[in-house]
Design a protein around this motif. Structure first.
Motif, PDB file in Angstrom:
ATOM      1  N   ILE A   1       0.532  -1.073   0.160  1.00 62.09           N
ATOM      2  CA  ILE A   1      -0.051   0.076   0.126  1.00 62.09           C
ATOM      3  C   ILE A   1       0.920   1.480  -0.213  1.00 62.09           C
ATOM      4  CG2 ILE A   1      -1.706   1.447   1.417  1.00 62.09           C
ATOM      5  CD1 ILE A   1      -2.843  -1.354   2.174  1.00 62.09           C
ATOM      6  N   VAL A   2       1.806   1.393   0.954  1.00 65.07           N
ATOM      7  CA  VAL A   2       2.845   2.546   1.059  1.00 65.07           C
ATOM      8  C   VAL A   2       3.654   2.725  -0.197  1.00 65.07           C
ATOM      9  CG1 VAL A   2       4.526   3.462   2.331  1.00 65.07           C
ATOM     10  CG2 VAL A   2       2.724   2.599   3.366  1.00 65.07           C
ATOM     11  N   ALA A   3       4.192   1.383  -0.667  1.00 70.97           N
ATOM     12  CA  ALA A   3       4.943   1.409  -1.895  1.00 70.97           C
ATOM     13  C   ALA A   3       4.149   1.835  -3.238  1.00 70.97           C
ATOM     14  CB  ALA A   3       5.556  -0.033  -2.298  1.00 70.97           C
ATOM     15  N   ALA A   4       2.757   1.673  -3.295  1.00 65.74           N
ATOM     16  CA  ALA A   4       2.102   2.141  -4.412  1.00 65.74           C
ATOM     17  C   ALA A   4       1.974   3.672  -4.289  1.00 65.74           C
ATOM     18  CB  ALA A   4       0.671   1.372  -4.623  1.00 65.74           C
ATOM     19  N   VAL A   5       1.679   4.182  -3.203  1.00 67.83           N
ATOM     20  CA  VAL A   5       1.726   5.557  -3.118  1.00 67.83           C
ATOM     21  C   VAL A   5       3.286   6.258  -3.309  1.00 67.83           C
ATOM     22  CG1 VAL A   5       1.414   7.607  -1.278  1.00 67.83           C
ATOM     23  CG2 VAL A   5      -0.091   5.560  -1.369  1.00 67.83           C
TER      24      VAL A   5
ATOM     25  N   ASP B   1       5.465   4.978  -5.215  1.00 71.22           N
ATOM     26  CA  ASP B   1       5.747   4.693  -6.794  1.00 71.22           C
ATOM     27  C   ASP B   1       4.938   5.823  -7.477  1.00 71.22           C
ATOM     28  OD1 ASP B   1       7.620   3.042  -7.075  1.00 71.22           O
ATOM     29  OD2 ASP B   1       6.213   1.211  -7.259  1.00 71.22           O
ATOM     30  N   HIS B   2       3.519   5.862  -7.161  1.00 68.14           N
ATOM     31  CA  HIS B   2       2.718   6.703  -7.891  1.00 68.14           C
ATOM     32  C   HIS B   2       2.923   8.179  -7.868  1.00 68.14           C
ATOM     33  CE1 HIS B   2      -1.085   8.021  -9.725  1.00 68.14           C
ATOM     34  NE2 HIS B   2      -1.235   9.172  -9.059  1.00 68.14           N
ATOM     35  N   TYR B   3       3.662   8.646  -6.614  1.00 69.72           N
ATOM     36  CA  TYR B   3       4.094  10.198  -6.539  1.00 69.72           C
ATOM     37  C   TYR B   3       5.628  10.434  -6.838  1.00 69.72           C
ATOM     38  CZ  TYR B   3      -0.664  10.960  -4.968  1.00 69.72           C
ATOM     39  OH  TYR B   3      -2.021  11.091  -5.044  1.00 69.72           O
ATOM     40  N   GLY B   4       6.507   9.346  -6.776  1.00 71.63           N
ATOM     41  CA  GLY B   4       7.836   9.434  -6.818  1.00 71.63           C
ATOM     42  C   GLY B   4       8.465  10.064  -5.526  1.00 71.63           C
ATOM     43  N   PHE B   5       7.807   9.653  -4.576  1.00 68.02           N
ATOM     44  CA  PHE B   5       8.370  10.170  -3.145  1.00 68.02           C
ATOM     45  C   PHE B   5       9.749   9.739  -2.920  1.00 68.02           C
ATOM     46  CE2 PHE B   5       3.845  10.374  -1.325  1.00 68.02           C
ATOM     47  CZ  PHE B   5       3.693  11.794  -1.726  1.00 68.02           C
ATOM     48  N   PHE B   6      10.805  10.351  -2.242  1.00 64.63           N
ATOM     49  CA  PHE B   6      12.109   9.823  -2.015  1.00 64.63           C
ATOM     50  C   PHE B   6      12.850   9.878  -3.316  1.00 64.63           C
ATOM     51  CE2 PHE B   6       9.127   7.926   1.341  1.00 64.63           C
ATOM     52  CZ  PHE B   6       9.596   8.582   2.415  1.00 64.63           C
ATOM     53  N   ASN B   7      12.757  10.395  -4.298  1.00 61.76           N
ATOM     54  CA  ASN B   7      13.403  10.650  -5.613  1.00 61.76           C
ATOM     55  C   ASN B   7      13.323   8.999  -6.437  1.00 61.76           C
ATOM     56  OD1 ASN B   7      13.999  13.090  -5.538  1.00 61.76           O
ATOM     57  ND2 ASN B   7      15.688  12.869  -4.133  1.00 61.76           N
ATOM     58  N   VAL B   8      12.243   8.467  -6.057  1.00 58.63           N
ATOM     59  CA  VAL B   8      12.089   6.983  -6.897  1.00 58.63           C
ATOM     60  C   VAL B   8      11.611   7.433  -8.328  1.00 58.63           C
ATOM     61  CG1 VAL B   8      11.942   5.516  -4.792  1.00 58.63           C
ATOM     62  CG2 VAL B   8       9.953   6.217  -5.925  1.00 58.63           C
ATOM     63  N   ALA B   9      11.706   6.462  -9.312  1.00 55.64           N
ATOM     64  CA  ALA B   9      10.987   6.863 -10.365  1.00 55.64           C
ATOM     65  C   ALA B   9       9.515   6.787 -10.396  1.00 55.64           C
ATOM     66  CB  ALA B   9      11.576   5.817 -11.522  1.00 55.64           C
ATOM     67  N   VAL B  10       8.669   7.357 -11.127  1.00 59.01           N
ATOM     68  CA  VAL B  10       7.270   7.499 -11.043  1.00 59.01           C
ATOM     69  C   VAL B  10       6.669   6.162 -11.572  1.00 59.01           C
ATOM     70  CG1 VAL B  10       5.077   8.616 -11.590  1.00 59.01           C
ATOM     71  CG2 VAL B  10       7.013  10.037 -10.590  1.00 59.01           C
ATOM     72  N   HIS B  11       5.811   5.442 -11.138  1.00 62.20           N
ATOM     73  CA  HIS B  11       5.173   4.248 -11.586  1.00 62.20           C
ATOM     74  C   HIS B  11       3.690   4.456 -11.218  1.00 62.20           C
ATOM     75  CE1 HIS B  11       8.886   2.001 -12.737  1.00 62.20           C
ATOM     76  NE2 HIS B  11       9.312   2.624 -11.709  1.00 62.20           N
ATOM     77  N   PRO B  12       2.912   4.949 -12.068  1.00 61.55           N
ATOM     78  CA  PRO B  12       1.640   5.302 -11.539  1.00 61.55           C
ATOM     79  C   PRO B  12       0.647   3.984 -11.333  1.00 61.55           C
ATOM     80  CG  PRO B  12       1.947   6.352 -13.853  1.00 61.55           C
ATOM     81  CD  PRO B  12       3.130   5.303 -13.393  1.00 61.55           C
ATOM     82  N   VAL B  13      -0.084   4.503 -10.230  1.00 65.92           N
ATOM     83  CA  VAL B  13      -1.057   3.279  -9.668  1.00 65.92           C
ATOM     84  C   VAL B  13      -1.980   2.940 -10.748  1.00 65.92           C
ATOM     85  CG1 VAL B  13      -2.938   2.874  -7.918  1.00 65.92           C
ATOM     86  CG2 VAL B  13      -1.007   3.972  -7.247  1.00 65.92           C
ATOM     87  N   SER B  14      -2.284   1.655 -10.871  1.00 65.28           N
ATOM     88  CA  SER B  14      -3.063   1.147 -12.055  1.00 65.28           C
ATOM     89  C   SER B  14      -4.211   0.124 -11.405  1.00 65.28           C
ATOM     90  CB  SER B  14      -2.225   0.274 -12.951  1.00 65.28           C
ATOM     91  OG  SER B  14      -1.667  -0.989 -12.379  1.00 65.28           O
ATOM     92  N   LEU B  15      -5.306  -0.167 -12.163  1.00 65.75           N
ATOM     93  CA  LEU B  15      -6.228  -1.118 -11.726  1.00 65.75           C
ATOM     94  C   LEU B  15      -5.523  -2.440 -11.031  1.00 65.75           C
ATOM     95  CD1 LEU B  15      -9.328  -0.238 -13.842  1.00 65.75           C
ATOM     96  CD2 LEU B  15      -9.020   0.440 -11.479  1.00 65.75           C
ATOM     97  N   SER B  16      -4.625  -2.829 -12.036  1.00 64.39           N
ATOM     98  CA  SER B  16      -4.272  -4.014 -11.962  1.00 64.39           C
ATOM     99  C   SER B  16      -3.268  -4.201 -10.414  1.00 64.39           C
ATOM    100  CB  SER B  16      -3.167  -4.804 -12.898  1.00 64.39           C
ATOM    101  OG  SER B  16      -2.143  -3.806 -13.115  1.00 64.39           O
ATOM    102  N   ARG B  17      -2.583  -2.941 -10.203  1.00 64.28           N
ATOM    103  CA  ARG B  17      -1.896  -3.012  -9.032  1.00 64.28           C
ATOM    104  C   ARG B  17      -2.836  -2.982  -7.678  1.00 64.28           C
ATOM    105  NH1 ARG B  17       3.592   0.520  -8.991  1.00 64.28           N
ATOM    106  NH2 ARG B  17       4.512  -0.493 -10.630  1.00 64.28           N
ATOM    107  N   ILE B  18      -3.900  -2.142  -7.881  1.00 61.60           N
ATOM    108  CA  ILE B  18      -5.040  -2.143  -6.718  1.00 61.60           C
ATOM    109  C   ILE B  18      -5.498  -3.447  -6.627  1.00 61.60           C
ATOM    110  CG2 ILE B  18      -7.042  -1.122  -6.257  1.00 61.60           C
ATOM    111  CD1 ILE B  18      -6.306   1.568  -7.727  1.00 61.60           C
TER     112      ILE B  18
END
Length: 147
Positions: free
Chosen positions: A109-113, A115-132
């Motif tokens: 759950i936290v990883a998806a957030v 990834d989605h917003y690119g917190f901590f300078n990680v590459a952005v990976h938008p949340v998708s229906l399959s991830r949810i």
């Protein structure tokens, strides 16, 4: 091919977390307190890391370099201590499978957030229906595991 080897390595390391949690919970019964088991875990880990740094001849950062690091990047150790201590406390009460399934669901759950917003300078990976859907299935799995 390399990605699959890395994923298999991550699966192996994940398996070690089940062993680590079980060992630390048992260690707690010998040391008479969960915090002693957590402290022992980190002391042994620190010794291993010191030897690895010596063996691999990693460079020691200067005081100036350490001072330039954002303060929140040092929270990883505190979060690790909280996780290890929680594992020691919860495994005897809810079991290894439930503890790790719930902690993995929380991580996802936290990883998806992150990834989605690119917190901590990680590459952005938008949340998708399959991830949810995958996260929801894992949460459902927690309930099935407990039955």
């Amino acid at each position: 091919m390399t990605k699959y080897v890395l994923v298999l390595t991550a699966l192996l390391i994940g398996g070690f977390l089940s062993i680590q949690g079980s060992i630390n919970a048992q260690l707690s019964s010998y040391l008479k307190h969960p915090l002693q088991a957590s402290l022992t875990n980190f002391m042994v880990g620190s010794v291993v890391l010191i030897f690895l740094n010596i063996f691999l001849r990693t460079s020691i950062p200067s005081l100036h370099e350490v001072k330039s690091i954002p303060w929140y990047l040092f929270l990883g150790g505190a979060i690790g201590a909280m996780f290890v201590t929680s594992v020691v406390l919860l495994i005897p009460r809810i079991g290894v499978t439930t503890m790790l399934a719930a902690s993995i669901a929380g991580q996802l759950i936290v990883a998806a957030v992150i990834d989605h917003y690119g917190f901590f300078n990680v590459a952005v990976h938008p949340v998708s229906l399959s991830r949810i859907a995958g996260i929801l299935m894992l949460i459902l799995g927690i309930f099935l595991i407990q039955r």
